[in-house]
Design a protein around this motif. Sequence first.
Motif, PDB file in Angstrom:
ATOM      1  N   ILE A   3       0.863  -1.180   0.000  1.00  0.00           N
ATOM      2  CA  ILE A   3       0.000   0.000   0.000  1.00  0.00           C
ATOM      3  C   ILE A   3       0.901   1.232   0.000  1.00  0.00           C
ATOM      4  CG2 ILE A   3      -1.702   1.314   1.284  1.00  0.00           C
ATOM      5  CD1 ILE A   3      -2.727  -1.314   2.443  1.00  0.00           C
ATOM      6  N   LEU A   4       0.747   2.089  -1.008  1.00  0.00           N
ATOM      7  CA  LEU A   4       1.513   3.335  -1.053  1.00  0.00           C
ATOM      8  C   LEU A   4       0.852   4.414  -0.207  1.00  0.00           C
ATOM      9  CD1 LEU A   4       2.464   3.573  -4.834  1.00  0.00           C
ATOM     10  CD2 LEU A   4       3.873   2.772  -2.940  1.00  0.00           C
ATOM     11  N   GLN A   5      -0.471   4.486  -0.302  1.00  0.00           N
ATOM     12  CA  GLN A   5      -1.201   5.542   0.394  1.00  0.00           C
ATOM     13  C   GLN A   5      -2.628   5.081   0.614  1.00  0.00           C
ATOM     14  OE1 GLN A   5      -1.350   9.118  -1.880  1.00  0.00           O
ATOM     15  NE2 GLN A   5      -2.724  10.153  -0.467  1.00  0.00           N
ATOM     16  N   TRP A   6      -3.207   5.436   1.748  1.00  0.00           N
ATOM     17  CA  TRP A   6      -4.621   5.194   1.977  1.00  0.00           C
ATOM     18  C   TRP A   6      -5.163   6.323   2.836  1.00  0.00           C
ATOM     19  CZ3 TRP A   6      -6.880   4.598   6.761  1.00  0.00           C
ATOM     20  CH2 TRP A   6      -6.036   4.308   7.827  1.00  0.00           C
ATOM     21  N   GLU A   7      -6.455   6.573   2.681  1.00  0.00           N
ATOM     22  CA  GLU A   7      -7.104   7.605   3.475  1.00  0.00           C
ATOM     23  C   GLU A   7      -8.602   7.342   3.518  1.00  0.00           C
ATOM     24  OE1 GLU A   7      -7.913  11.277   0.493  1.00  0.00           O
ATOM     25  OE2 GLU A   7      -5.810  10.926   1.005  1.00  0.00           O
ATOM     26  N   TYR A   8      -9.200   7.777   4.610  1.00  0.00           N
ATOM     27  CA  TYR A   8     -10.648   7.681   4.712  1.00  0.00           C
ATOM     28  C   TYR A   8     -11.268   8.748   3.823  1.00  0.00           C
ATOM     29  CZ  TYR A   8     -10.086   4.692   8.789  1.00  0.00           C
ATOM     30  OH  TYR A   8      -9.756   3.664   9.633  1.00  0.00           O
ATOM     31  N   THR A   9     -12.347   8.401   3.149  1.00  0.00           N
ATOM     32  CA  THR A   9     -13.048   9.392   2.334  1.00  0.00           C
ATOM     33  C   THR A   9     -14.382   9.683   3.006  1.00  0.00           C
ATOM     34  OG1 THR A   9     -13.941   7.675   0.888  1.00  0.00           O
ATOM     35  CG2 THR A   9     -11.903   8.714   0.204  1.00  0.00           C
ATOM     36  N   ARG A  10     -15.440   9.170   2.457  1.00  0.00           N
ATOM     37  CA  ARG A  10     -16.744   9.371   3.051  1.00  0.00           C
ATOM     38  C   ARG A  10     -16.981   8.306   4.114  1.00  0.00           C
ATOM     39  NH1 ARG A  10     -20.008   9.218  -2.327  1.00  0.00           N
ATOM     40  NH2 ARG A  10     -21.808   9.740  -1.092  1.00  0.00           N
ATOM     41  N   LYS A  11     -18.119   8.357   4.717  1.00  0.00           N
ATOM     42  CA  LYS A  11     -18.465   7.400   5.763  1.00  0.00           C
ATOM     43  C   LYS A  11     -18.387   5.971   5.235  1.00  0.00           C
ATOM     44  CE  LYS A  11     -21.963   6.754   9.277  1.00  0.00           C
ATOM     45  NZ  LYS A  11     -23.269   7.178   9.756  1.00  0.00           N
ATOM     46  N   TYR A  12     -17.654   5.128   5.932  1.00  0.00           N
ATOM     47  CA  TYR A  12     -17.487   3.710   5.602  1.00  0.00           C
ATOM     48  C   TYR A  12     -16.707   3.467   4.316  1.00  0.00           C
ATOM     49  CZ  TYR A  12     -21.218   3.416   9.047  1.00  0.00           C
ATOM     50  OH  TYR A  12     -21.983   3.554  10.177  1.00  0.00           O
ATOM     51  N   GLN A  13     -15.882   4.412   3.864  1.00  0.00           N
ATOM     52  CA  GLN A  13     -15.105   4.220   2.642  1.00  0.00           C
ATOM     53  C   GLN A  13     -13.637   4.568   2.863  1.00  0.00           C
ATOM     54  OE1 GLN A  13     -16.718   6.298  -0.707  1.00  0.00           O
ATOM     55  NE2 GLN A  13     -18.663   5.225  -0.618  1.00  0.00           N
ATOM     56  N   VAL A  14     -12.773   3.850   2.132  1.00  0.00           N
ATOM     57  CA  VAL A  14     -11.328   4.097   2.189  1.00  0.00           C
ATOM     58  C   VAL A  14     -10.810   4.138   0.761  1.00  0.00           C
ATOM     59  CG1 VAL A  14      -9.102   3.179   2.922  1.00  0.00           C
ATOM     60  CG2 VAL A  14     -11.086   2.924   4.403  1.00  0.00           C
ATOM     61  N   LYS A  15      -9.998   5.148   0.464  1.00  0.00           N
ATOM     62  CA  LYS A  15      -9.357   5.288  -0.849  1.00  0.00           C
ATOM     63  C   LYS A  15      -7.923   4.809  -0.704  1.00  0.00           C
ATOM     64  CE  LYS A  15      -8.874   9.508  -2.210  1.00  0.00           C
ATOM     65  NZ  LYS A  15      -8.971  10.843  -2.794  1.00  0.00           N
ATOM     66  N   CYS A  16      -7.465   4.003  -1.673  1.00  0.00           N
ATOM     67  CA  CYS A  16      -6.171   3.346  -1.531  1.00  0.00           C
ATOM     68  C   CYS A  16      -5.419   3.318  -2.862  1.00  0.00           C
ATOM     69  CB  CYS A  16      -6.434   1.925  -1.058  1.00  0.00           C
ATOM     70  SG  CYS A  16      -5.205   1.251  -0.013  1.00  0.00           S
ATOM     71  N   ILE A  17      -4.077   3.426  -2.807  1.00  0.00           N
ATOM     72  CA  ILE A  17      -3.218   3.302  -3.982  1.00  0.00           C
ATOM     73  C   ILE A  17      -2.156   2.251  -3.662  1.00  0.00           C
ATOM     74  CG2 ILE A  17      -1.590   4.497  -5.491  1.00  0.00           C
ATOM     75  CD1 ILE A  17      -3.097   7.089  -4.858  1.00  0.00           C
ATOM     76  N   PHE A  18      -1.943   1.326  -4.602  1.00  0.00           N
ATOM     77  CA  PHE A  18      -0.992   0.232  -4.421  1.00  0.00           C
ATOM     78  C   PHE A  18       0.186   0.391  -5.370  1.00  0.00           C
ATOM     79  CE2 PHE A  18      -5.048  -1.288  -2.974  1.00  0.00           C
ATOM     80  CZ  PHE A  18      -4.731  -1.983  -1.815  1.00  0.00           C
ATOM     81  N   ASP A  19       1.331  -0.165  -4.995  1.00  0.00           N
ATOM     82  CA  ASP A  19       2.554   0.021  -5.774  1.00  0.00           C
ATOM     83  C   ASP A  19       2.511  -0.650  -7.146  1.00  0.00           C
ATOM     84  OD1 ASP A  19       2.711  -2.568  -4.789  1.00  0.00           O
ATOM     85  OD2 ASP A  19       4.848  -2.453  -4.334  1.00  0.00           O
ATOM     86  N   GLU A  20       1.775  -1.744  -7.305  1.00  0.00           N
ATOM     87  CA  GLU A  20       1.706  -2.413  -8.610  1.00  0.00           C
ATOM     88  C   GLU A  20       0.778  -1.701  -9.589  1.00  0.00           C
ATOM     89  OE1 GLU A  20       1.084  -6.608  -8.537  1.00  0.00           O
ATOM     90  OE2 GLU A  20       2.567  -6.919  -6.964  1.00  0.00           O
ATOM     91  N   PHE A  21      -0.116  -0.856  -9.077  1.00  0.00           N
ATOM     92  CA  PHE A  21      -1.049  -0.095  -9.908  1.00  0.00           C
ATOM     93  C   PHE A  21      -1.075   1.354  -9.425  1.00  0.00           C
ATOM     94  CE2 PHE A  21      -2.508  -4.481  -9.436  1.00  0.00           C
ATOM     95  CZ  PHE A  21      -2.511  -4.889 -10.752  1.00  0.00           C
TER      96      PHE A  21
END
Length: 78
Positions: A3-21
Amino acid sequence: MKILQWEYTRKYQVKCIFDEFPETVFLFRRVKDYYFLFSMNGLNKNAIPERKDYVRMEYLLNKELCTLDSYRNRSAFK
């Protein structure tokens, strides 16, 4: 895969970026007590994730957010 980066967005959601994509943003939603891949934006046509990649991403995010036990005990594994 990491996981390169993750953060909470709206209620019950998480935005994530991975190193392979790195150009693709993955959106996870909370289902009961674990997170499940919901959607993705910015797909590169040369690198499209497969089902095994989705499972790995879900595993890594749930491990990071300490919901791995609930993810392993979900009804899909029973």
